[in-house]
Design a protein around this motif. Structure first.
Motif, short mmCIF file in Angstrom:
data_model
loop_
_atom_site.label_atom_id
_atom_site.label_comp_id
_atom_site.label_asym_id
_atom_site.label_seq_id
_atom_site.Cartn_x
_atom_site.Cartn_y
_atom_site.Cartn_z
N LEU A 198 5.73 9.17 -9.68
CA LEU A 198 6.60 9.67 -10.74
C LEU A 198 6.82 8.67 -11.86
O LEU A 198 6.70 9.01 -13.03
CB LEU A 198 7.95 10.11 -10.15
CG LEU A 198 7.86 11.27 -9.16
CD1 LEU A 198 9.23 11.54 -8.55
CD2 LEU A 198 7.31 12.51 -9.83
N LEU A 199 7.18 7.45 -11.53
CA LEU A 199 7.54 6.48 -12.56
C LEU A 199 6.45 5.44 -12.84
O LEU A 199 6.34 4.95 -13.95
CB LEU A 199 8.83 5.74 -12.16
CG LEU A 199 10.07 6.63 -12.06
CD1 LEU A 199 11.25 5.81 -11.56
CD2 LEU A 199 10.39 7.25 -13.41
N ALA A 200 5.67 5.11 -11.84
CA ALA A 200 4.65 4.08 -12.00
C ALA A 200 3.34 4.69 -12.50
O ALA A 200 3.02 5.83 -12.20
CB ALA A 200 4.41 3.36 -10.70
N GLY A 201 2.62 3.89 -13.25
CA GLY A 201 1.32 4.32 -13.74
C GLY A 201 0.21 3.45 -13.16
O GLY A 201 0.41 2.73 -12.19
N ASN A 202 -0.95 3.51 -13.79
CA ASN A 202 -2.09 2.74 -13.32
C ASN A 202 -1.84 1.24 -13.34
O ASN A 202 -2.27 0.51 -12.45
CB ASN A 202 -3.34 3.07 -14.14
CG ASN A 202 -3.87 4.44 -13.82
OD1 ASN A 202 -3.68 4.95 -12.72
ND2 ASN A 202 -4.54 5.05 -14.77
N TYR A 203 -1.13 0.76 -14.37
CA TYR A 203 -0.87 -0.68 -14.47
C TYR A 203 -0.06 -1.17 -13.27
O TYR A 203 -0.39 -2.21 -12.67
CB TYR A 203 -0.12 -1.00 -15.77
CG TYR A 203 0.22 -2.46 -15.90
CD1 TYR A 203 -0.74 -3.39 -16.30
CD2 TYR A 203 1.50 -2.92 -15.60
CE1 TYR A 203 -0.44 -4.74 -16.40
CE2 TYR A 203 1.81 -4.27 -15.70
CZ TYR A 203 0.86 -5.17 -16.10
OH TYR A 203 1.15 -6.50 -16.19
N GLN B 227 0.83 -1.21 0.00
CA GLN B 227 0.00 0.00 0.00
C GLN B 227 0.86 1.25 0.00
O GLN B 227 0.54 2.23 -0.66
CB GLN B 227 -0.94 0.00 1.21
CG GLN B 227 -2.07 -0.99 1.07
CD GLN B 227 -2.95 -1.05 2.30
OE1 GLN B 227 -2.50 -0.86 3.42
NE2 GLN B 227 -4.21 -1.36 2.09
N ARG B 228 1.98 1.24 0.71
CA ARG B 228 2.90 2.38 0.70
C ARG B 228 3.49 2.57 -0.70
O ARG B 228 3.66 3.70 -1.16
CB ARG B 228 4.02 2.18 1.71
CG ARG B 228 3.55 2.34 3.12
CD ARG B 228 4.70 2.17 4.07
NE ARG B 228 4.23 2.21 5.44
CZ ARG B 228 5.01 2.24 6.48
NH1 ARG B 228 6.32 2.24 6.34
NH2 ARG B 228 4.51 2.27 7.69
N LEU B 229 3.82 1.48 -1.36
CA LEU B 229 4.33 1.58 -2.73
C LEU B 229 3.30 2.22 -3.65
O LEU B 229 3.63 3.04 -4.50
CB LEU B 229 4.73 0.21 -3.26
CG LEU B 229 6.03 -0.36 -2.73
CD1 LEU B 229 6.19 -1.80 -3.17
CD2 LEU B 229 7.19 0.47 -3.21
#
Length: 56
Positions: A33-38, A25-27
């Motif tokens: 910045l780098l991660a998206g919905n996927y 959940q923290r992730l």
């Protein structure tokens, strides 16, 4: 699909506590910045899958 994971001893307490739910959940919250919905959906899937996991 059924998979087997080897959890290193230093992570066993966290697995037993909440199946890594808090960490994932923290992730999700930090993934701006780098991660998206996927990537966020993948983390949510892992939370669910790990909650239903059991030791073999």
């Amino acid at each position: 699909m059924l998979i087997q994971l080897n959890i290193p001893p230093e992570f066993e307490d966290e697995y037993n506590k909440d199946r890594f739910k808090e960490s994932l959940q923290r992730l999700i919250l930090d993934a701006n910045l780098l991660a998206g919905n996927y990537e966020k959906e993948t983390a949510r899937f892992l939370i669910t899958a790990l909650q239903d996991s059991k030791e073999v």
